[in-house]
Motif scaffolding. Structure first.
Motif, PDB file in Angstrom:
ATOM      1  N   MET A 175       0.826  -1.174   0.000  1.00 26.40           N
ATOM      2  CA  MET A 175       0.000   0.000   0.000  1.00 26.40           C
ATOM      3  C   MET A 175       0.881   1.251   0.000  1.00 26.40           C
ATOM      4  O   MET A 175       1.735   1.401   0.858  1.00 26.40           O
ATOM      5  CB  MET A 175      -0.869  -0.050   1.246  1.00 26.40           C
ATOM      6  N   ARG A 176       0.640   2.089  -0.934  1.00 27.02           N
ATOM      7  CA  ARG A 176       1.446   3.283  -1.122  1.00 27.02           C
ATOM      8  C   ARG A 176       0.663   4.505  -0.642  1.00 27.02           C
ATOM      9  O   ARG A 176      -0.486   4.677  -1.013  1.00 27.02           O
ATOM     10  CB  ARG A 176       1.756   3.406  -2.598  1.00 27.02           C
ATOM     11  N   ARG A 177       1.307   5.379   0.156  1.00 25.93           N
ATOM     12  CA  ARG A 177       0.663   6.610   0.643  1.00 25.93           C
ATOM     13  C   ARG A 177       1.100   7.777  -0.225  1.00 25.93           C
ATOM     14  O   ARG A 177       2.273   7.909  -0.547  1.00 25.93           O
ATOM     15  CB  ARG A 177       1.074   6.904   2.082  1.00 25.93           C
ATOM     16  N   HIS A 178       0.132   8.651  -0.521  1.00 24.55           N
ATOM     17  CA  HIS A 178       0.422   9.847  -1.305  1.00 24.55           C
ATOM     18  C   HIS A 178       0.615  11.021  -0.345  1.00 24.55           C
ATOM     19  O   HIS A 178      -0.274  11.330   0.427  1.00 24.55           O
ATOM     20  CB  HIS A 178      -0.731  10.136  -2.267  1.00 24.55           C
ATOM     21  N   GLN A 179       1.766  11.635  -0.380  1.00 22.07           N
ATOM     22  CA  GLN A 179       2.036  12.776   0.496  1.00 22.07           C
ATOM     23  C   GLN A 179       1.537  14.055  -0.155  1.00 22.07           C
ATOM     24  O   GLN A 179       1.617  14.220  -1.366  1.00 22.07           O
ATOM     25  CB  GLN A 179       3.524  12.894   0.780  1.00 22.07           C
ATOM     26  N   SER A 180       1.036  14.963   0.678  1.00 25.80           N
ATOM     27  CA  SER A 180       0.603  16.261   0.156  1.00 25.80           C
ATOM     28  C   SER A 180       1.136  17.351   1.068  1.00 25.80           C
ATOM     29  O   SER A 180       1.377  17.128   2.246  1.00 25.80           O
ATOM     30  CB  SER A 180      -0.924  16.324   0.071  1.00 25.80           C
ATOM     31  N   GLY A 181       1.276  18.520   0.529  1.00 27.84           N
ATOM     32  CA  GLY A 181       1.801  19.645   1.304  1.00 27.84           C
ATOM     33  C   GLY A 181       2.500  20.627   0.390  1.00 27.84           C
ATOM     34  O   GLY A 181       2.490  20.502  -0.830  1.00 27.84           O
ATOM     35  N   MET A 182       3.109  21.593   1.002  1.00 22.74           N
ATOM     36  CA  MET A 182       3.799  22.629   0.236  1.00 22.74           C
ATOM     37  C   MET A 182       5.173  22.138  -0.197  1.00 22.74           C
ATOM     38  O   MET A 182       5.889  21.504   0.577  1.00 22.74           O
ATOM     39  CB  MET A 182       3.986  23.892   1.080  1.00 22.74           C
ATOM     40  N   THR A 183       5.523  22.495  -1.402  1.00 26.47           N
ATOM     41  CA  THR A 183       6.882  22.224  -1.855  1.00 26.47           C
ATOM     42  C   THR A 183       7.772  23.365  -1.366  1.00 26.47           C
ATOM     43  O   THR A 183       7.297  24.397  -0.888  1.00 26.47           O
ATOM     44  CB  THR A 183       6.946  22.144  -3.386  1.00 26.47           C
ATOM     45  N   LEU A 184       9.044  23.194  -1.487  1.00 25.36           N
ATOM     46  CA  LEU A 184       9.986  24.225  -1.061  1.00 25.36           C
ATOM     47  C   LEU A 184       9.785  25.507  -1.858  1.00 25.36           C
ATOM     48  O   LEU A 184       9.809  26.608  -1.296  1.00 25.36           O
ATOM     49  CB  LEU A 184      11.423  23.725  -1.216  1.00 25.36           C
ATOM     50  N   ILE A 185       9.551  25.389  -3.137  1.00 22.76           N
ATOM     51  CA  ILE A 185       9.361  26.579  -3.976  1.00 22.76           C
ATOM     52  C   ILE A 185       8.093  27.318  -3.586  1.00 22.76           C
ATOM     53  O   ILE A 185       8.087  28.547  -3.465  1.00 22.76           O
ATOM     54  CB  ILE A 185       9.352  26.205  -5.477  1.00 22.76           C
ATOM     55  N   SER A 186       6.988  26.618  -3.360  1.00 18.56           N
ATOM     56  CA  SER A 186       5.749  27.298  -2.970  1.00 18.56           C
ATOM     57  C   SER A 186       5.896  27.932  -1.587  1.00 18.56           C
ATOM     58  O   SER A 186       5.347  29.003  -1.334  1.00 18.56           O
ATOM     59  CB  SER A 186       4.559  26.338  -3.009  1.00 18.56           C
ATOM     60  N   PHE A 187       6.662  27.295  -0.708  1.00 22.77           N
ATOM     61  CA  PHE A 187       6.916  27.893   0.607  1.00 22.77           C
ATOM     62  C   PHE A 187       7.723  29.178   0.468  1.00 22.77           C
ATOM     63  O   PHE A 187       7.421  30.187   1.115  1.00 22.77           O
ATOM     64  CB  PHE A 187       7.643  26.908   1.519  1.00 22.77           C
ATOM     65  N   LEU A 188       8.743  29.191  -0.378  1.00 25.29           N
ATOM     66  CA  LEU A 188       9.566  30.389  -0.584  1.00 25.29           C
ATOM     67  C   LEU A 188       8.760  31.518  -1.219  1.00 25.29           C
ATOM     68  O   LEU A 188       8.918  32.688  -0.838  1.00 25.29           O
ATOM     69  CB  LEU A 188      10.788  30.053  -1.433  1.00 25.29           C
ATOM     70  N   VAL A 189       7.888  31.213  -2.158  1.00 24.42           N
ATOM     71  CA  VAL A 189       7.043  32.234  -2.784  1.00 24.42           C
ATOM     72  C   VAL A 189       6.093  32.826  -1.745  1.00 24.42           C
ATOM     73  O   VAL A 189       5.925  34.049  -1.658  1.00 24.42           O
ATOM     74  CB  VAL A 189       6.274  31.655  -3.992  1.00 24.42           C
ATOM     75  N   THR A 190       5.470  31.975  -0.947  1.00 21.04           N
ATOM     76  CA  THR A 190       4.562  32.441   0.104  1.00 21.04           C
ATOM     77  C   THR A 190       5.305  33.303   1.119  1.00 21.04           C
ATOM     78  O   THR A 190       4.814  34.366   1.521  1.00 21.04           O
ATOM     79  CB  THR A 190       3.902  31.240   0.812  1.00 21.04           C
TER      80      THR A 190
END
Length: 129
Positions: free
Chosen positions: A1-16
């Motif tokens: 069973m494979r889990r899909h991770q979600s969240g902010m990437t480093l680039i989206s965090f830097l832009v924010t």
């Protein structure tokens, strides 16, 4: 069973972070001029509450206003920005001034502030017996 991770990437965090940082920078630059305007309004209200102020000469009213503003570290209001006019049964104090704050490079923020206060209140002080 494979889990899909979600969240902010480093680039989206830097832009924010850059957008939030930019707005914080603007607020830090503009806050002092608005704080000073509220100090001017506070000085005008204090002046209006002073007993017998409506019966004094315009030069005396200006002097008392500038004393109150110097206590609150108001530095952008000059003598030519303050006018005292006769209105009805009292006097009206008008304060109109402009503040220019450098933001970055050749870009400035300009704030135009207008405040007025009626000096019709306050009873004349009775002479001491």
């Amino acid at each position: 069973m494979r889990r899909h991770q979600s969240g902010m990437t480093l680039i989206s965090f830097l832009v924010t972070a850059a957008v939030v940082g930019f707005f914080l920078f603007i607020v830090m630059k503009l806050f002092p001029m608005y704080k000073e305007f509220f100090e001017v309004k506070s000085a005008l209200k204090g002046l209006a509450n002073e007993a017998g102020i409506a019966h004094e000469q315009p030069a005396q009213i200006k002097e008392k206003l500038f004393k109150r503003m110097s206590i609150n570290y108001v530095s952008n209001v000059k003598n030519e920005h303050v006018k005292v006019e006769n209105k009805g049964g009292g006097q009206m104090v008008l304060v109109n001034y402009e503040v220019r704050v450098p933001l970055f490079y050749n870009l400035d923020a300009v704030g135009k502030f207008n405040a007025e206060q009626s000096l019709s209140g306050g009873a004349a002080s009775a002479p001491a017996l």
